[in-house]
Design an enzyme around this catalytic site. Sequence first.
Site, PDB file in Angstrom:
ATOM      1  N   HIS A  92      89.001  91.690  35.373  1.00  9.49           N
ATOM      2  CA  HIS A  92      89.519  93.070  35.303  1.00  9.49           C
ATOM      3  C   HIS A  92      90.138  93.532  36.626  1.00  9.49           C
ATOM      4  CE1 HIS A  92      87.460  93.338  31.514  1.00  9.49           C
ATOM      5  NE2 HIS A  92      86.254  93.335  32.041  1.00  9.49           N
ATOM      6  N   ASP A 129      84.809  85.981  27.307  1.00 10.30           N
ATOM      7  CA  ASP A 129      84.032  87.180  27.642  1.00 10.30           C
ATOM      8  C   ASP A 129      84.263  88.212  26.523  1.00 10.30           C
ATOM      9  OD1 ASP A 129      82.865  88.551  30.473  1.00 10.30           O
ATOM     10  OD2 ASP A 129      83.733  89.979  29.048  1.00 10.30           O
TER      11      ASP A 129
HETATM   12 ZN   LIG Z   1      82.565  91.217  30.039  1.00 10.87          ZN
END
Ligand SMILES: [Zn+2]
Length: 312
Positions: A92, A129
Site C-alpha cells: 500500500h 493478501d
Molecule cells: Zn492485507
Amino acid sequence: MLDTDFPDCLIHIEPEPATLEHLELVHTPAYIKQILSTAERDYTTLAPDTSVSAKTYLAAWLAVGACIKGLEALMSGRCRACFCLVRPPGHHALPDRAGGFCIFDNLGVAARYAIEYHGFRRILIVDWDVHHGNALQELFYADNRVLYFSSHYMGWYPHTGDWEETGIGEGSGYTVNIPVFKEMEDRHIIHIYNEVLSPIVRRYQPELILIAAGFDAHHRDPLGRTRLTEESFRWLTQMILQLSESVKSAPILMCLEGGYDNYALAASVREVLGVLTFQGRRERIPLVSTRRASEVIDKCRRVHKKFGVWTA
Ligand SMILES: [Zn+2]
C-alpha cells in the site's frame, strides 16, 4: 516455528538496509527524507492508520533491503525460491505516501530493481493478501513488463482493485484484479487461481515471479475475515511452484505482507515453507469446481477477453 519445524533446511540470509538509489526506484526523495526524519521521534503519524516509532525507519529500510538481497540470492543461483519475512508490509506504500501499515513498497522496489539491474522484461506479481495492493498496481499500471495479479476483498481498505481496473496504454490487460466474495473458502480460491493464474503463466511466460504473501485472508485474522485456512497457502504455493517449473523454473521471491493473527500467520508460513523446502511429498492439488468460483472466473475472462493477454 522456523526454529522447531525447519531447523536445518533453510538458508538464512541476513538483510542489509536498502540504498537510497534502490528506494528512489519507487519513492520520491522528499518522501524518503520524511521517513528518515521520524528516526529521532518516539511517535509519528504518517497516515490515519500508519504510525511509526523511532526505529520503524530502520525496519522499513531493512525490509526493502531484504527483498533486494533475496533477489540477488536468486540471481546468483544460491536458491530457487526466497521468502522475505519482513515487516512493515509494502503493497500500500505509494511513491510519496505511507498507508495501510506500509512505509516502502518492498516488492515494487524489487520489481523495478529486477528490471533496471537485471533486465527482466516479464515479471509476474501474485498478490494473495486479502487487501488490494493499490501501490503495486499503480506503479506498474502502464507497464507490460510487470503483470500484476491480485485477489482481494474490496469491502476492506483500500477499496480499489475493481474488475475494470485492467491497466492503461502499454499496460492494458496487464493488471488482473479479482475481487472475491467474503465467504471465500479454500476450494474457491484454489479453483480461481487454477483457472486464471495457470493461463496467465502459460501465455505471459514470466521470467521472475514475485508473491505479495499476505496471510490476512485466513479465517482467524482479525482484519481479513474471509474463510481460508492455512491449507490454501500450501496449495497456492504448490501451484505457483509447478507453474514456475513450466516456464524454465522462473525464480520465486515471496515477501510477507499482511497477517495479523500470530497463530494463523505461523501456521500459514509453515505450509508455504513446507512446499518450498519439499518437505512432505507433493500431492495432487484438490480441485473442486464450485458455482461461486466459476462465476468469478467467468467474469474475469469476460473482462480480459478484449486484451488477449492471457485469454484465448
Ligand atoms: Zn492485507
